[in-house]
Design an enzyme around this catalytic site. Sequence first.
Site, PDB file in Angstrom:
ATOM      1  N   CYS A 145      -1.927 -14.348  25.915  1.00 46.39           N
ATOM      2  CA  CYS A 145      -2.799 -14.257  24.733  1.00 46.39           C
ATOM      3  C   CYS A 145      -3.983 -13.297  24.896  1.00 46.39           C
ATOM      4  CB  CYS A 145      -3.279 -15.644  24.336  1.00 46.39           C
ATOM      5  SG  CYS A 145      -3.681 -16.696  25.731  1.00 46.39           S
ATOM      6  N   HIS A 238      -9.955 -15.916  21.352  1.00 41.19           N
ATOM      7  CA  HIS A 238     -10.302 -15.372  22.674  1.00 41.19           C
ATOM      8  C   HIS A 238     -11.121 -14.090  22.491  1.00 41.19           C
ATOM      9  CE1 HIS A 238      -7.786 -18.262  24.481  1.00 41.19           C
ATOM     10  NE2 HIS A 238      -6.855 -17.512  25.033  1.00 41.19           N
TER      11      HIS A 238
HETATM   12  N1  LIG Z   1      -2.065 -21.901  23.586  1.00 40.92           N
HETATM   13  C1  LIG Z   1      -2.082 -20.560  23.597  1.00 40.92           C
HETATM   14  O1  LIG Z   1      -3.021 -19.934  23.071  1.00 40.92           O
HETATM   15  C2  LIG Z   1      -0.954 -19.784  24.228  1.00 40.92           C
HETATM   16  C3  LIG Z   1      -0.944 -18.413  24.043  1.00 40.92           C
HETATM   17  C4  LIG Z   1       0.079 -17.653  24.587  1.00 40.92           C
HETATM   18  C5  LIG Z   1       1.075 -18.277  25.295  1.00 40.92           C
HETATM   19  N2  LIG Z   1       1.044 -19.636  25.495  1.00 40.92           N
HETATM   20  C6  LIG Z   1       2.146 -20.225  26.255  1.00 40.92           C
HETATM   21  O2  LIG Z   1       2.937 -21.023  25.358  1.00 40.92           O
HETATM   22  C7  LIG Z   1       3.445 -22.159  26.055  1.00 40.92           C
HETATM   23  C8  LIG Z   1       3.030 -23.430  25.331  1.00 40.92           C
HETATM   24  O3  LIG Z   1       1.620 -23.522  25.280  1.00 40.92           O
HETATM   25  P1  LIG Z   1       0.883 -24.642  24.427  1.00 40.92           P
HETATM   26  O4  LIG Z   1      -0.538 -24.241  24.447  1.00 40.92           O
HETATM   27  O5  LIG Z   1       1.568 -24.830  23.130  1.00 40.92           O
HETATM   28  O6  LIG Z   1       1.110 -25.959  25.351  1.00 40.92           O
HETATM   29  P2  LIG Z   1       1.139 -27.507  24.937  1.00 40.92           P
HETATM   30  O7  LIG Z   1       0.243 -27.762  23.777  1.00 40.92           O
HETATM   31  O8  LIG Z   1       0.909 -28.250  26.199  1.00 40.92           O
HETATM   32  O9  LIG Z   1       2.655 -27.773  24.455  1.00 40.92           O
HETATM   33  C9  LIG Z   1       3.739 -27.777  25.350  1.00 40.92           C
HETATM   34  C10 LIG Z   1       5.035 -28.024  24.609  1.00 40.92           C
HETATM   35  O10 LIG Z   1       6.114 -28.021  25.550  1.00 40.92           O
HETATM   36  C11 LIG Z   1       6.753 -29.299  25.559  1.00 40.92           C
HETATM   37  N3  LIG Z   1       7.092 -29.675  26.935  1.00 40.92           N
HETATM   38  C12 LIG Z   1       6.231 -29.949  27.956  1.00 40.92           C
HETATM   39  N4  LIG Z   1       6.925 -30.274  29.077  1.00 40.92           N
HETATM   40  C13 LIG Z   1       8.236 -30.227  28.752  1.00 40.92           C
HETATM   41  C14 LIG Z   1       9.440 -30.473  29.449  1.00 40.92           C
HETATM   42  N5  LIG Z   1       9.443 -30.844  30.750  1.00 40.92           N
HETATM   43  N6  LIG Z   1      10.623 -30.322  28.793  1.00 40.92           N
HETATM   44  C15 LIG Z   1      10.646 -29.961  27.498  1.00 40.92           C
HETATM   45  N7  LIG Z   1       9.539 -29.695  26.762  1.00 40.92           N
HETATM   46  C16 LIG Z   1       8.347 -29.826  27.381  1.00 40.92           C
HETATM   47  C17 LIG Z   1       5.758 -30.260  24.962  1.00 40.92           C
HETATM   48  O11 LIG Z   1       6.462 -31.364  24.405  1.00 40.92           O
HETATM   49  P3  LIG Z   1       5.807 -32.848  24.302  1.00 40.92           P
HETATM   50  O12 LIG Z   1       4.875 -32.826  23.132  1.00 40.92           O
HETATM   51  O13 LIG Z   1       7.016 -33.699  24.074  1.00 40.92           O
HETATM   52  O14 LIG Z   1       5.118 -33.119  25.609  1.00 40.92           O
HETATM   53  C18 LIG Z   1       5.098 -29.380  23.906  1.00 40.92           C
HETATM   54  O15 LIG Z   1       5.952 -29.273  22.778  1.00 40.92           O
HETATM   55  C19 LIG Z   1       2.929 -22.059  27.493  1.00 40.92           C
HETATM   56  O16 LIG Z   1       3.910 -21.397  28.277  1.00 40.92           O
HETATM   57  C20 LIG Z   1       1.699 -21.200  27.353  1.00 40.92           C
HETATM   58  O17 LIG Z   1       1.387 -20.519  28.536  1.00 40.92           O
HETATM   59  C21 LIG Z   1       0.055 -20.400  24.958  1.00 40.92           C
END
Ligand SMILES: NC(=O)c1ccc[n+]([C@@H]2O[C@H](COP(=O)([O-])OP(=O)(O)OC[C@H]3O[C@@H](n4cnc5c(N)ncnc54)[C@H](OP(=O)(O)O)[C@@H]3O)[C@@H](O)[C@H]2O)c1
Length: 348
Positions: A145, A238
């Site tokens: 990001c 950010h």
């Molecule tokens: N947030 C940002 O600004 C951003 C920006 C760029 C990239 N990213 C990337 O995008 C990804 C997700 O980020 P996020 O911020 O959305 O994280 P998050 O809010 O923690 O969400 C994680 C998601 O993955 C699922 N998950 C977690 N563990 C799992 C497992 N073992 N098997 C299957 N599903 C699983 C969760 O499901 P449950 O709800 O069932 O736990 C939830 O749907 C990460 O790789 C992060 O680095 C994030």
Amino acid sequence: MRVGILGATGMVGQRFIELLANHPQFEVTAVAASDRSQGKSYGEACSWRLAGEMPVAVRSMKVQPPAPPLDCDLVFSSLPGEIARETEGSFAAAGYPVISNSSAFRMDEDVPLLIPEINHQHLGLIEKQKRRYSSGGFIVTNPNCSTIMLALALAPLHASFGVSAVAATTLQALSGAGYPGVASLDIIDNVLPHIGGEEEKIETETKKILGRFVDERIDHAPMAVSAQCHRVNVADGHMAAVRVKLERKAELNDLREALEAFRSLPQELGLHSAPARPIVVRDEVDRPQPKLDRDAGKGMTITIGRLMPDAVLDHRFVVLSHNTIRGAAGAAILNAELLIGLGYLSHG
Ligand SMILES: NC(=O)c1ccc[n+]([C@@H]2O[C@H](COP(=O)([O-])OP(=O)(O)OC[C@H]3O[C@@H](n4cnc5c(N)ncnc54)[C@H](OP(=O)(O)O)[C@@H]3O)[C@@H](O)[C@H]2O)c1
């Protein structure tokens, strides 16, 4: 096209659901998440954290395991990096186009790390992935990001004057850590000077994105990139304070013009999520600010301010973007729109 979302209940997953709710080209037909959520309806499993109501169409959709087969033509992935490699790989091997937010495949030599305004030529790498996946599936990733806004700010400068060195100090929002993310007692009245793996991602990904596609490979841009990352008490948006050294001498006005004039293929093709202006430059001394500028261009425009000469490197500025829209879900959707526009995606 029918799309599945892996990690649909998370911060980025929710943005996908929101941005795809009235999308002219995509319809969400499958949602997947961890075993905590599987078997529940999306409405039960997801702790909706965005303004406005959860779109009606997904509420009763059953959350599935993130494994093929899923009832869709392509998958968007916002899975945690640790599990994304195996899971996304299994979808590509099963013949699905995978449009990923996760870091797992970003630096693989045959995987495009795509920002449509900058490096659509890198999509040539998809041809190379046919050696990895005979199924016709492939993986396209979007950058970290913070990297996205930095690379977008650097792209016109690099094209016009050559960027030889960059030092970026980020101030990153809480939604970037997912949900529930950082404990409140760690961040109220505080700044955290470490975000795991973030500095390395910015330093490596930027050079790949700004690199050239030659002889079926990416020739990484030969610039020095230094990043220091901080988590701050802001919900979304950010920011980075950036200093740049240029190969060719340029006046401030030249930089300003290059940034403001920046348009590219997504704007020419009129892609649905493409902002009319990828970069806005503001002259007020106290802009950009997360609260005021993160929603520019529906969250897809980056805002630059504080553009001025720098006594150590040549020039400096502050850049800001919406981390879960331009920095994540919006970026991935724009990537998929470009893939359709260039003929890489067809209905299953
Ligand atoms: N947030 C940002 O600004 C951003 C920006 C760029 C990239 N990213 C990337 O995008 C990804 C997700 O980020 P996020 O911020 O959305 O994280 P998050 O809010 O923690 O969400 C994680 C998601 O993955 C699922 N998950 C977690 N563990 C799992 C497992 N073992 N098997 C299957 N599903 C699983 C969760 O499901 P449950 O709800 O069932 O736990 C939830 O749907 C990460 O790789 C992060 O680095 C994030």
